[in-house]
Scaffold this motif. Structure first.
Motif, PDB file in Angstrom:
ATOM      1  N   SER A  71       0.778  -1.228   0.000  1.00 35.06           N
ATOM      2  CA  SER A  71       0.000   0.000   0.000  1.00 35.06           C
ATOM      3  C   SER A  71       0.809   1.278   0.000  1.00 35.06           C
ATOM      4  O   SER A  71       0.245   2.350  -0.179  1.00 35.06           O
ATOM      5  N   CYS A  72       2.123   1.201   0.174  1.00 28.46           N
ATOM      6  CA  CYS A  72       2.876   2.443   0.377  1.00 28.46           C
ATOM      7  C   CYS A  72       3.987   2.695  -0.632  1.00 28.46           C
ATOM      8  O   CYS A  72       4.260   3.838  -0.945  1.00 28.46           O
ATOM      9  N   LEU A  73       4.648   1.665  -1.105  1.00 29.15           N
ATOM     10  CA  LEU A  73       5.848   1.910  -1.888  1.00 29.15           C
ATOM     11  C   LEU A  73       5.646   1.853  -3.396  1.00 29.15           C
ATOM     12  O   LEU A  73       6.330   2.548  -4.135  1.00 29.15           O
ATOM     13  N   PHE A  74       4.710   1.029  -3.860  1.00 29.92           N
ATOM     14  CA  PHE A  74       4.597   0.786  -5.287  1.00 29.92           C
ATOM     15  C   PHE A  74       3.222   1.167  -5.815  1.00 29.92           C
ATOM     16  O   PHE A  74       2.228   1.132  -5.098  1.00 29.92           O
ATOM     17  N   ASP A  75       3.208   1.519  -7.091  1.00 29.37           N
ATOM     18  CA  ASP A  75       1.954   1.813  -7.778  1.00 29.37           C
ATOM     19  C   ASP A  75       1.314   0.491  -8.189  1.00 29.37           C
ATOM     20  O   ASP A  75       1.882  -0.260  -8.993  1.00 29.37           O
ATOM     21  N   LEU A  76       0.128   0.210  -7.649  1.00 31.09           N
ATOM     22  CA  LEU A  76      -0.546  -1.069  -7.902  1.00 31.09           C
ATOM     23  C   LEU A  76      -1.695  -0.934  -8.887  1.00 31.09           C
ATOM     24  O   LEU A  76      -2.585  -1.781  -8.931  1.00 31.09           O
ATOM     25  N   THR A  77      -1.674   0.110  -9.692  1.00 31.47           N
ATOM     26  CA  THR A  77      -2.782   0.367 -10.619  1.00 31.47           C
ATOM     27  C   THR A  77      -3.002  -0.792 -11.576  1.00 31.47           C
ATOM     28  O   THR A  77      -4.136  -1.199 -11.843  1.00 31.47           O
ATOM     29  N   ASP A  78      -1.913  -1.342 -12.118  1.00 34.05           N
ATOM     30  CA  ASP A  78      -2.021  -2.430 -13.107  1.00 34.05           C
ATOM     31  C   ASP A  78      -1.770  -3.805 -12.489  1.00 34.05           C
ATOM     32  O   ASP A  78      -1.503  -4.767 -13.206  1.00 34.05           O
ATOM     33  N   ALA A  79      -1.854  -3.898 -11.173  1.00 35.95           N
ATOM     34  CA  ALA A  79      -1.603  -5.172 -10.491  1.00 35.95           C
ATOM     35  C   ALA A  79      -2.784  -6.116 -10.672  1.00 35.95           C
ATOM     36  O   ALA A  79      -3.906  -5.688 -10.967  1.00 35.95           O
ATOM     37  N   PRO A  80      -2.558  -7.436 -10.488  1.00 35.84           N
ATOM     38  CA  PRO A  80      -3.660  -8.406 -10.585  1.00 35.84           C
ATOM     39  C   PRO A  80      -4.750  -8.128  -9.553  1.00 35.84           C
ATOM     40  O   PRO A  80      -4.532  -7.424  -8.568  1.00 35.84           O
ATOM     41  N   THR A  81      -5.902  -8.734  -9.781  1.00 38.49           N
ATOM     42  CA  THR A  81      -7.055  -8.494  -8.908  1.00 38.49           C
ATOM     43  C   THR A  81      -6.771  -8.910  -7.471  1.00 38.49           C
ATOM     44  O   THR A  81      -7.163  -8.207  -6.526  1.00 38.49           O
ATOM     45  N   TRP A  82      -6.068 -10.033  -7.276  1.00 40.74           N
ATOM     46  CA  TRP A  82      -5.825 -10.507  -5.912  1.00 40.74           C
ATOM     47  C   TRP A  82      -4.933  -9.541  -5.139  1.00 40.74           C
ATOM     48  O   TRP A  82      -5.076  -9.402  -3.923  1.00 40.74           O
ATOM     49  N   VAL A  83      -4.034  -8.849  -5.849  1.00 33.55           N
ATOM     50  CA  VAL A  83      -3.198  -7.849  -5.190  1.00 33.55           C
ATOM     51  C   VAL A  83      -4.052  -6.665  -4.757  1.00 33.55           C
ATOM     52  O   VAL A  83      -3.877  -6.118  -3.666  1.00 33.55           O
ATOM     53  N   GLU A  84      -4.989  -6.269  -5.612  1.00 34.61           N
ATOM     54  CA  GLU A  84      -5.885  -5.165  -5.272  1.00 34.61           C
ATOM     55  C   GLU A  84      -6.754  -5.511  -4.073  1.00 34.61           C
ATOM     56  O   GLU A  84      -7.012  -4.659  -3.210  1.00 34.61           O
ATOM     57  N   VAL A  85      -7.184  -6.776  -3.966  1.00 35.25           N
ATOM     58  CA  VAL A  85      -7.992  -7.208  -2.820  1.00 35.25           C
ATOM     59  C   VAL A  85      -7.178  -7.094  -1.532  1.00 35.25           C
ATOM     60  O   VAL A  85      -7.652  -6.571  -0.518  1.00 35.25           O
ATOM     61  N   ILE A  86      -5.939  -7.590  -1.562  1.00 34.91           N
ATOM     62  CA  ILE A  86      -5.072  -7.488  -0.387  1.00 34.91           C
ATOM     63  C   ILE A  86      -4.818  -6.027  -0.044  1.00 34.91           C
ATOM     64  O   ILE A  86      -4.823  -5.629   1.126  1.00 34.91           O
ATOM     65  N   ASN A  87      -4.609  -5.230  -1.077  1.00 35.64           N
ATOM     66  CA  ASN A  87      -4.358  -3.799  -0.878  1.00 35.64           C
ATOM     67  C   ASN A  87      -5.493  -3.144  -0.110  1.00 35.64           C
ATOM     68  O   ASN A  87      -5.265  -2.317   0.788  1.00 35.64           O
ATOM     69  N   ARG A  88      -6.721  -3.509  -0.419  1.00 38.23           N
ATOM     70  CA  ARG A  88      -7.886  -2.907   0.233  1.00 38.23           C
ATOM     71  C   ARG A  88      -8.091  -3.393   1.656  1.00 38.23           C
ATOM     72  O   ARG A  88      -8.882  -2.819   2.402  1.00 38.23           O
ATOM     73  N   LEU A  89      -7.376  -4.448   2.048  1.00 38.51           N
ATOM     74  CA  LEU A  89      -7.486  -4.946   3.416  1.00 38.51           C
ATOM     75  C   LEU A  89      -6.420  -4.348   4.327  1.00 38.51           C
ATOM     76  O   LEU A  89      -6.380  -4.669   5.516  1.00 38.51           O
ATOM     77  N   MET A  90      -5.584  -3.490   3.800  1.00 36.21           N
ATOM     78  CA  MET A  90      -4.487  -2.900   4.548  1.00 36.21           C
ATOM     79  C   MET A  90      -4.851  -1.503   5.041  1.00 36.21           C
ATOM     80  O   MET A  90      -5.209  -0.629   4.230  1.00 36.21           O
ATOM     81  N   PRO A  91      -4.770  -1.244   6.343  1.00 32.87           N
ATOM     82  CA  PRO A  91      -5.072   0.100   6.852  1.00 32.87           C
ATOM     83  C   PRO A  91      -4.213   1.192   6.226  1.00 32.87           C
ATOM     84  O   PRO A  91      -4.686   2.299   5.963  1.00 32.87           O
ATOM     85  N   LEU A  92      -2.942   0.884   5.950  1.00 38.11           N
ATOM     86  CA  LEU A  92      -2.058   1.898   5.396  1.00 38.11           C
ATOM     87  C   LEU A  92      -2.475   2.338   4.001  1.00 38.11           C
ATOM     88  O   LEU A  92      -2.091   3.421   3.554  1.00 38.11           O
ATOM     89  N   THR A  93      -3.244   1.519   3.298  1.00 40.19           N
ATOM     90  CA  THR A  93      -3.751   1.919   1.988  1.00 40.19           C
ATOM     91  C   THR A  93      -4.575   3.190   2.105  1.00 40.19           C
ATOM     92  O   THR A  93      -4.412   4.142   1.331  1.00 40.19           O
ATOM     93  N   TYR A  94      -5.453   3.210   3.084  1.00 45.36           N
ATOM     94  CA  TYR A  94      -6.362   4.347   3.257  1.00 45.36           C
ATOM     95  C   TYR A  94      -5.627   5.545   3.857  1.00 45.36           C
ATOM     96  O   TYR A  94      -5.932   6.692   3.519  1.00 45.36           O
ATOM     97  N   ALA A  95      -4.650   5.275   4.708  1.00 40.92           N
ATOM     98  CA  ALA A  95      -3.860   6.368   5.273  1.00 40.92           C
ATOM     99  C   ALA A  95      -3.036   7.044   4.181  1.00 40.92           C
ATOM    100  O   ALA A  95      -2.992   8.280   4.094  1.00 40.92           O
TER     101      ALA A  95
END
Length: 199
Positions: free
Chosen positions: A130-154
């Motif tokens: 959620s903090c270091l890399f741009d995950l715009t073009d990442a697979p769907t499962w990465v996006e799901v994990i990303n949304r479960l991380m508090p730091l994503t929203y911070a």
């Protein structure tokens, strides 16, 4: 990714790691010294004990957060387009999430070394996802994990304030999610204390 964006993201991850360690180690020492056990022997409710420790640690976390923000904005001269105090509020809310997570995980550790071992499981994945890399073009499962991380929203809220100059109306959802994470961690911590004293 702009330099300001990268700096703000790294500061979120680094600051949260520090808060996590300080809160977890401090609470663990309270347990190992017998202070928590004596407190649990009193008629106090678990909720009062958890919130008492939370507020006590939060005072130190507030000082740390203010110093970090002052250093980043005023010393490093990182771009800040939005409201300074809204930025501080987001940083304090993020620190509160890290604080509540540190208190929760310290309930499952017997030694400080065991608590440090939680960092690769609790903090490192959040920084990478959620903090270091741009995950715009990442697979769907990465996006799901990303949304479960508090730091994503911070990180999202801080970027919107510092780079885009957004106000509360644009970032309120991120703040609600962060507050939700904090509440869940606090409630889980109350349940974890049942192994110390049944209610």
């Amino acid at each position: 990714m702009t330099q300001e964006s990268s700096t703000s993201k790294r500061s979120v991850g680094g600051g949260s790691s520090i808060v996590f360690i300080i809160a977890g180690v401090s609470f663990l020492r309270e347990r190992s010294s017998g202070t928590l056990e004596r407190t649990l022997a009193t008629p106090l409710r678990r909720s009062s004990i958890v919130f008492g420790y939370f507020v006590g640690f939060f005072l130190f976390v507030t000082i740390q957060t203010i110093l970090i923000q002052l250093f980043i904005v005023n010393v490093l001269n990182v771009t800040q387009q939005g409201n300074y105090f809204l930025l501080l509020f987001v940083n304090l809310l993020t620190a509160s999430v890290a604080l509540s997570l540190g208190l929760l995980l310290s309930s499952f550790a017997r030694t400080e070394f065991q608590l440090i071992q939680f960092i690769p499981l609790a903090i490192v994945p959040q920084i990478f996802f959620s903090c270091l890399f741009d995950l715009t073009d990442a697979p769907t499962w990465v996006e799901v994990i990303n949304r479960l991380m508090p730091l994503t929203y911070a990180a999202d809220a801080l970027q919107n304030i510092m780079i885009r100059g957004y106000g509360f109306r644009e970032i309120w959802l991120d703040l609600v999610v962060l507050a939700g994470f904090m509440l869940v961690f606090v409630l889980l911590n109350m349940r974890a204390l049942r192994k110390q004293r049944p209610v």
